[in-house]
Motif scaffolding. Structure first.
Motif, mmCIF file in Angstrom:
data_model
loop_
_atom_site.group_PDB
_atom_site.id
_atom_site.type_symbol
_atom_site.label_atom_id
_atom_site.label_comp_id
_atom_site.label_asym_id
_atom_site.label_seq_id
_atom_site.Cartn_x
_atom_site.Cartn_y
_atom_site.Cartn_z
ATOM 1 N N GLN A 273 -16.566 -16.662 -14.173
ATOM 2 C CA GLN A 273 -16.370 -17.343 -15.445
ATOM 3 C C GLN A 273 -17.484 -16.917 -16.402
ATOM 4 N N VAL A 274 -17.084 -16.486 -17.586
ATOM 5 C CA VAL A 274 -18.030 -15.988 -18.584
ATOM 6 C C VAL A 274 -17.950 -16.883 -19.814
ATOM 7 N N ARG A 275 -19.117 -17.307 -20.261
ATOM 8 C CA ARG A 275 -19.205 -18.162 -21.450
ATOM 9 C C ARG A 275 -20.107 -17.461 -22.464
ATOM 10 N N ILE A 276 -19.569 -17.219 -23.664
ATOM 11 C CA ILE A 276 -20.339 -16.601 -24.750
ATOM 12 C C ILE A 276 -20.206 -17.544 -25.949
ATOM 13 N N PRO A 277 -21.075 -18.559 -26.017
ATOM 14 C CA PRO A 277 -20.861 -19.654 -26.966
ATOM 15 C C PRO A 277 -21.142 -19.346 -28.435
ATOM 16 N N GLN A 278 -21.903 -18.304 -28.731
ATOM 17 C CA GLN A 278 -22.347 -18.107 -30.105
ATOM 18 C C GLN A 278 -21.384 -17.291 -30.965
ATOM 19 N N VAL A 279 -20.230 -16.901 -30.409
ATOM 20 C CA VAL A 279 -19.267 -16.098 -31.182
ATOM 21 C C VAL A 279 -17.860 -16.668 -31.028
ATOM 22 N N ALA A 280 -16.980 -16.252 -31.919
ATOM 23 C CA ALA A 280 -15.573 -16.648 -31.839
ATOM 24 C C ALA A 280 -14.924 -15.986 -30.629
ATOM 25 N N GLU A 281 -13.811 -16.539 -30.188
ATOM 26 C CA GLU A 281 -13.154 -16.060 -28.971
ATOM 27 C C GLU A 281 -12.779 -14.579 -29.039
ATOM 28 N N ALA A 282 -12.300 -14.111 -30.162
ATOM 29 C CA ALA A 282 -11.903 -12.702 -30.276
ATOM 30 C C ALA A 282 -13.101 -11.778 -30.052
ATOM 31 N N GLU A 283 -14.246 -12.118 -30.646
ATOM 32 C CA GLU A 283 -15.434 -11.290 -30.445
ATOM 33 C C GLU A 283 -15.932 -11.416 -29.005
ATOM 34 N N ALA A 284 -15.841 -12.607 -28.434
ATOM 35 C CA ALA A 284 -16.246 -12.794 -27.041
ATOM 36 C C ALA A 284 -15.399 -11.924 -26.121
ATOM 37 N N GLN A 285 -14.109 -11.825 -26.392
ATOM 38 C CA GLN A 285 -13.220 -10.957 -25.594
ATOM 39 C C GLN A 285 -13.647 -9.496 -25.721
ATOM 40 N N GLU A 286 -14.008 -9.071 -26.937
ATOM 41 C CA GLU A 286 -14.481 -7.694 -27.158
ATOM 42 C C GLU A 286 -15.758 -7.432 -26.367
ATOM 43 N N ILE A 287 -16.683 -8.373 -26.418
ATOM 44 C CA ILE A 287 -17.947 -8.223 -25.693
ATOM 45 C C ILE A 287 -17.680 -8.124 -24.193
ATOM 46 N N LEU A 288 -16.852 -9.016 -23.680
ATOM 47 C CA LEU A 288 -16.549 -9.009 -22.247
ATOM 48 C C LEU A 288 -15.873 -7.699 -21.838
ATOM 49 N N ALA A 289 -14.920 -7.228 -22.619
ATOM 50 C CA ALA A 289 -14.226 -5.983 -22.288
ATOM 51 C C ALA A 289 -15.201 -4.800 -22.262
ATOM 52 N N LYS A 290 -16.098 -4.736 -23.233
ATOM 53 C CA LYS A 290 -17.069 -3.641 -23.269
ATOM 54 C C LYS A 290 -18.006 -3.719 -22.071
ATOM 55 N N CYS A 291 -18.444 -4.924 -21.752
ATOM 56 C CA CYS A 291 -19.351 -5.098 -20.614
ATOM 57 C C CYS A 291 -18.672 -4.714 -19.301
ATOM 58 N N GLU A 292 -17.412 -5.045 -19.158
ATOM 59 C CA GLU A 292 -16.691 -4.676 -17.938
ATOM 60 C C GLU A 292 -16.559 -3.158 -17.799
ATOM 61 N N ARG A 293 -16.485 -2.436 -18.905
ATOM 62 C CA ARG A 293 -16.412 -0.974 -18.855
ATOM 63 C C ARG A 293 -17.768 -0.343 -18.549
ATOM 64 N N ARG A 294 -18.858 -1.005 -18.932
ATOM 65 C CA ARG A 294 -20.192 -0.409 -18.815
ATOM 66 C C ARG A 294 -20.985 -0.877 -17.598
ATOM 67 N N CYS A 295 -20.766 -2.088 -17.142
ATOM 68 C CA CYS A 295 -21.578 -2.699 -16.078
ATOM 69 C C CYS A 295 -21.317 -2.029 -14.725
ATOM 70 N N PRO A 296 -22.378 -1.582 -14.025
ATOM 71 C CA PRO A 296 -22.179 -0.937 -12.728
ATOM 72 C C PRO A 296 -21.563 -1.859 -11.684
ATOM 73 N N VAL A 297 -21.892 -3.134 -11.716
ATOM 74 C CA VAL A 297 -21.299 -4.076 -10.751
ATOM 75 C C VAL A 297 -19.817 -4.265 -11.060
ATOM 76 N N ALA A 298 -19.480 -4.414 -12.327
ATOM 77 C CA ALA A 298 -18.079 -4.572 -12.713
ATOM 78 C C ALA A 298 -17.264 -3.345 -12.314
ATOM 79 N N LYS A 299 -17.869 -2.164 -12.378
ATOM 80 C CA LYS A 299 -17.164 -0.945 -11.975
ATOM 81 C C LYS A 299 -16.846 -0.955 -10.485
ATOM 82 N N ILE A 300 -17.717 -1.549 -9.690
ATOM 83 C CA ILE A 300 -17.489 -1.602 -8.238
ATOM 84 C C ILE A 300 -16.385 -2.595 -7.888
#
Length: 80
Positions: free
Chosen positions: A36-63
């Motif tokens: 579960q990911v919570r990004i409280p300081q931005v609107a949901e659309a931007e939070a989705q963008e941040i999460l998607a980018k992090c999932e593409r870049r994070c080494p743990v997410a890649k595994i």
């Protein structure tokens, strides 16, 4: 998450909580992760963008990202 928040000029406020369940299968046992990911300081659309980018870049997410036993999703409030 912190790096992406910084690139966007945001203060780091993202939080991640992971619940782990274990279930039996035909060969033994397996784990199921609910991330579960919570990004409280931005609107949901931007939070989705941040999460998607992090999932593409994070080494743990890649595994673990291709596993059917891992669910990563945004929440407004943690369930556990």
């Amino acid at each position: 998450m912190e790096a992406e928040e910084g690139r966007r000029g945001l203060e780091h406020a993202a939080e991640v909580k992971v619940g782990v369940d274990m279930g039996k299968d035909t060969e033994g046992y397996q784990f199921f992760l609910d991330c579960q990911v919570r990004i409280p300081q931005v609107a949901e659309a931007e939070a989705q963008e941040i999460l998607a980018k992090c999932e593409r870049r994070c080494p743990v997410a890649k595994i673990v990202g291709s596993s059917q036993n891992v669910r990563v999703h945004l929440v407004k409030q943690f369930a556990f």
